[in-house]
Design a protein around this motif. Structure first.
Motif, PDB file in Angstrom:
ATOM      1  N   THR A  43     -60.157  13.675  -2.375  1.00  0.00           N
ATOM      2  CA  THR A  43     -58.766  13.984  -2.044  1.00  0.00           C
ATOM      3  C   THR A  43     -58.155  14.902  -3.086  1.00  0.00           C
ATOM      4  N   SER A  44     -58.462  14.645  -4.359  1.00  0.00           N
ATOM      5  CA  SER A  44     -57.950  15.506  -5.435  1.00  0.00           C
ATOM      6  C   SER A  44     -58.440  16.933  -5.280  1.00  0.00           C
ATOM      7  N   LEU A  45     -59.699  17.091  -4.906  1.00  0.00           N
ATOM      8  CA  LEU A  45     -60.243  18.443  -4.697  1.00  0.00           C
ATOM      9  C   LEU A  45     -59.559  19.136  -3.524  1.00  0.00           C
ATOM     10  N   LEU A  46     -59.320  18.388  -2.460  1.00  0.00           N
ATOM     11  CA  LEU A  46     -58.677  18.977  -1.282  1.00  0.00           C
ATOM     12  C   LEU A  46     -57.229  19.375  -1.564  1.00  0.00           C
ATOM     13  N   LEU A  47     -56.566  18.614  -2.428  1.00  0.00           N
ATOM     14  CA  LEU A  47     -55.156  18.881  -2.721  1.00  0.00           C
ATOM     15  C   LEU A  47     -54.956  19.894  -3.838  1.00  0.00           C
ATOM     16  N   ALA A  48     -56.005  20.161  -4.610  1.00  0.00           N
ATOM     17  CA  ALA A  48     -55.879  21.058  -5.761  1.00  0.00           C
ATOM     18  C   ALA A  48     -55.395  22.442  -5.332  1.00  0.00           C
ATOM     19  N   GLY A  49     -54.316  22.871  -5.938  1.00  0.00           N
ATOM     20  CA  GLY A  49     -53.789  24.207  -5.675  1.00  0.00           C
ATOM     21  C   GLY A  49     -53.002  24.351  -4.396  1.00  0.00           C
ATOM     22  N   ARG A  50     -52.843  23.269  -3.660  1.00  0.00           N
ATOM     23  CA  ARG A  50     -52.102  23.343  -2.400  1.00  0.00           C
ATOM     24  C   ARG A  50     -50.654  22.897  -2.612  1.00  0.00           C
ATOM     25  N   GLU A  51     -49.745  23.600  -2.012  1.00  0.00           N
ATOM     26  CA  GLU A  51     -48.328  23.230  -2.058  1.00  0.00           C
ATOM     27  C   GLU A  51     -47.979  22.445  -0.797  1.00  0.00           C
ATOM     28  N   LEU A  52     -47.852  21.150  -0.951  1.00  0.00           N
ATOM     29  CA  LEU A  52     -47.549  20.289   0.187  1.00  0.00           C
ATOM     30  C   LEU A  52     -46.178  19.653  -0.012  1.00  0.00           C
ATOM     31  N   PRO A  53     -45.457  19.436   1.075  1.00  0.00           N
ATOM     32  CA  PRO A  53     -44.139  18.804   0.947  1.00  0.00           C
ATOM     33  C   PRO A  53     -44.260  17.344   0.547  1.00  0.00           C
ATOM     34  N   ALA A  54     -43.255  16.880  -0.192  1.00  0.00           N
ATOM     35  CA  ALA A  54     -43.221  15.467  -0.556  1.00  0.00           C
ATOM     36  C   ALA A  54     -43.028  14.626   0.708  1.00  0.00           C
ATOM     37  N   PRO A  55     -43.650  13.454   0.773  1.00  0.00           N
ATOM     38  CA  PRO A  55     -44.402  12.782  -0.279  1.00  0.00           C
ATOM     39  C   PRO A  55     -45.916  12.915  -0.122  1.00  0.00           C
ATOM     40  N   LEU A  56     -46.399  13.939   0.586  1.00  0.00           N
ATOM     41  CA  LEU A  56     -47.823  14.029   0.894  1.00  0.00           C
ATOM     42  C   LEU A  56     -48.722  14.008  -0.343  1.00  0.00           C
ATOM     43  N   PRO A  57     -48.404  14.744  -1.431  1.00  0.00           N
ATOM     44  CA  PRO A  57     -49.292  14.686  -2.601  1.00  0.00           C
ATOM     45  C   PRO A  57     -49.423  13.286  -3.193  1.00  0.00           C
ATOM     46  N   THR A  58     -48.419  12.464  -2.988  1.00  0.00           N
ATOM     47  CA  THR A  58     -48.459  11.083  -3.483  1.00  0.00           C
ATOM     48  C   THR A  58     -49.137  10.147  -2.491  1.00  0.00           C
ATOM     49  N   VAL A  59     -48.832  10.321  -1.222  1.00  0.00           N
ATOM     50  CA  VAL A  59     -49.285   9.385  -0.197  1.00  0.00           C
ATOM     51  C   VAL A  59     -50.750   9.587   0.187  1.00  0.00           C
ATOM     52  N   LEU A  60     -51.209  10.835   0.237  1.00  0.00           N
ATOM     53  CA  LEU A  60     -52.576  11.093   0.711  1.00  0.00           C
ATOM     54  C   LEU A  60     -53.649  10.401  -0.137  1.00  0.00           C
ATOM     55  N   PRO A  61     -53.576  10.429  -1.485  1.00  0.00           N
ATOM     56  CA  PRO A  61     -54.584   9.675  -2.241  1.00  0.00           C
ATOM     57  C   PRO A  61     -54.546   8.176  -1.955  1.00  0.00           C
ATOM     58  N   MET A  62     -53.354   7.636  -1.725  1.00  0.00           N
ATOM     59  CA  MET A  62     -53.250   6.215  -1.391  1.00  0.00           C
ATOM     60  C   MET A  62     -53.921   5.909  -0.052  1.00  0.00           C
ATOM     61  N   LEU A  63     -53.692   6.774   0.926  1.00  0.00           N
ATOM     62  CA  LEU A  63     -54.333   6.590   2.227  1.00  0.00           C
ATOM     63  C   LEU A  63     -55.849   6.730   2.116  1.00  0.00           C
ATOM     64  N   ALA A  64     -56.295   7.615   1.207  1.00  0.00           N
ATOM     65  CA  ALA A  64     -57.742   7.761   0.992  1.00  0.00           C
ATOM     66  C   ALA A  64     -58.339   6.475   0.443  1.00  0.00           C
ATOM     67  N   VAL A  65     -57.625   5.815  -0.475  1.00  0.00           N
ATOM     68  CA  VAL A  65     -58.090   4.537  -1.016  1.00  0.00           C
ATOM     69  C   VAL A  65     -58.140   3.480   0.085  1.00  0.00           C
ATOM     70  N   ALA A  66     -57.101   3.447   0.917  1.00  0.00           N
ATOM     71  CA  ALA A  66     -57.085   2.483   2.023  1.00  0.00           C
ATOM     72  C   ALA A  66     -58.256   2.727   2.967  1.00  0.00           C
ATOM     73  N   GLY A  67     -58.505   3.984   3.295  1.00  0.00           N
ATOM     74  CA  GLY A  67     -59.621   4.313   4.178  1.00  0.00           C
ATOM     75  C   GLY A  67     -60.956   3.929   3.578  1.00  0.00           C
ATOM     76  N   ALA A  68     -61.134   4.202   2.281  1.00  0.00           N
ATOM     77  CA  ALA A  68     -62.388   3.846   1.617  1.00  0.00           C
ATOM     78  C   ALA A  68     -62.566   2.333   1.571  1.00  0.00           C
ATOM     79  N   THR A  69     -61.478   1.600   1.392  1.00  0.00           N
ATOM     80  CA  THR A  69     -61.543   0.140   1.375  1.00  0.00           C
ATOM     81  C   THR A  69     -61.997  -0.398   2.724  1.00  0.00           C
ATOM     82  N   LEU A  70     -61.452   0.150   3.787  1.00  0.00           N
ATOM     83  CA  LEU A  70     -61.841  -0.283   5.133  1.00  0.00           C
ATOM     84  C   LEU A  70     -63.305   0.048   5.418  1.00  0.00           C
TER      85      LEU A  70
END
Length: 314
Positions: A43-70
């Motif tokens: 997720t960090s690699l995908l977000l690197a250098g990208r300008e995304l509106p809040a709260p996506l830079p904060t929320v996407l890594p959390m969703l990635a953790v949830a997905g990996a947990t499942l």
């Protein structure tokens, strides 16, 4: 040990559970952690250098953790997701509502006692914008879900299963403690963190774990987690685990001793937060007792008893 005394059976015994047809709990936990770390790195690699509106830079890594947990639960643990407490059954929605109400009540308790004691002062009201508050609330919703899924749904359950030989109550008790300590340590790098804040959040993790253990569902601790953070930051203007919130209905500024208020870190680092955790734990037990009765030994029988997918032909 398996009745098969062949060298191959002896060799795989420390790593593989023949009765459950899956890896043993410590190895599964390590693999789950690696999967979570890989998801965060990707997720960090995908977000690197990208300008995304809040709260996506904060929320996407959390969703990635949830997905990996499942994914870890389904393909590493080889269990049904219901074992993580994701159960759509009578009572789950009532638990969610009760948890949401309890989190607000506990933060109101903190604010009320602190104001009565002269430890807080009203610095401002209606701080920030509605859009900003909505963004923060969305983050709190995601935080409440993914942290409970990881700390209680996966970690607590796996440790309880791994210690099943010690008896259910001992296994679940140790698992609850382990998940609480890990929960506290995960917040130890937050801004302004201290020994007191880590201990306070560890106790909060134990409180949330009790909600899971006595109900067998994540909906209650998820509800408490979301509304605890939301009321703490958005309703009363406290810092949330060291993170300042720029929107609040009433902005309360701590003026009393940090030992009591938690200072700049927020109530979790002070005695008011500890008091809220104690009250919340008692309220949780009372809610379950009134709703449909407490389980035997204060532990839902489904905790630590996996419903493995292969037994249903999956």
């Amino acid at each position: 040990m398996s009745d098969d005394r062949s060298p191959l059976a002896r060799l795989r015994y420390p790593f593989w559970n023949d009765a459950e047809r899956r890896l043993r709990a410590p190895i599964r936990l390590v693999l789950a952690l690696l999967l979570v770390l890989a998801a965060l790195a990707a997720t960090s690699l995908l977000l690197a250098g990208r300008e995304l509106p809040a709260p996506l830079p904060t929320v996407l890594p959390m969703l990635a953790v949830a997905g990996a947990t499942l994914l870890a639960a389904r393909y590493v643990d080889r269990r049904r997701l219901s074992d993580l407490g994701l159960r759509r059954e009578p009572g789950w929605l009532a638990d969610l509502g009760a948890g949401l109400a309890l989190g607000v009540a506990l933060q109101t308790f903190v604010a009320g006692v602190g104001l009565a004691a002269g430890w807080f002062r009203v610095a401002d009201t209606l701080v920030g914008s509605a859009a900003g508050a909505g963004t923060v609330l969305l983050v709190f919703v995601v935080v409440g879900f993914y942290e409970e899924l990881l700390a209680r749904g996966l970690l607590l359950v796996d440790v309880a299963e791994g210690l099943g030989f010690a008896g259910r109550r001992v296994a679940v008790g140790v698992a609850l403690a382990v998940s609480a300590v890990v929960f506290g340590l995960l917040h130890a790098s937050n801004p302004g963190a201290s020994t007191a804040s880590t201990l306070g959040i560890t106790l909060a993790g134990a409180f949330l774990g009790v909600g899971f253990v006595v109900t067998g569902r994540l909906s209650f601790p998820v509800g408490v987690h979301i509304s605890w953070n939301a009321a703490q930051g958005l309703l009363y203007g406290f810092a949330v685990s060291g993170l300042p919130i720029e929107a609040a209905v009433v902005d309360l500024e701590p003026t009393g001793p940090p030992l009591a208020t938690g200072g700049a870190f927020g109530p979790e680092a002070g005695l008011l937060g500890v008091g809220a955790v104690v009250v919340g734990t008692l309220a949780t037990v009372a809610w379950v007792r009134v709703r449909d009765g407490l389980p035997a030994g204060l532990v839902d029988p489904r905790i630590g008893a996996p419903t493995l997918r292969w037994r249903d032909g999956e």
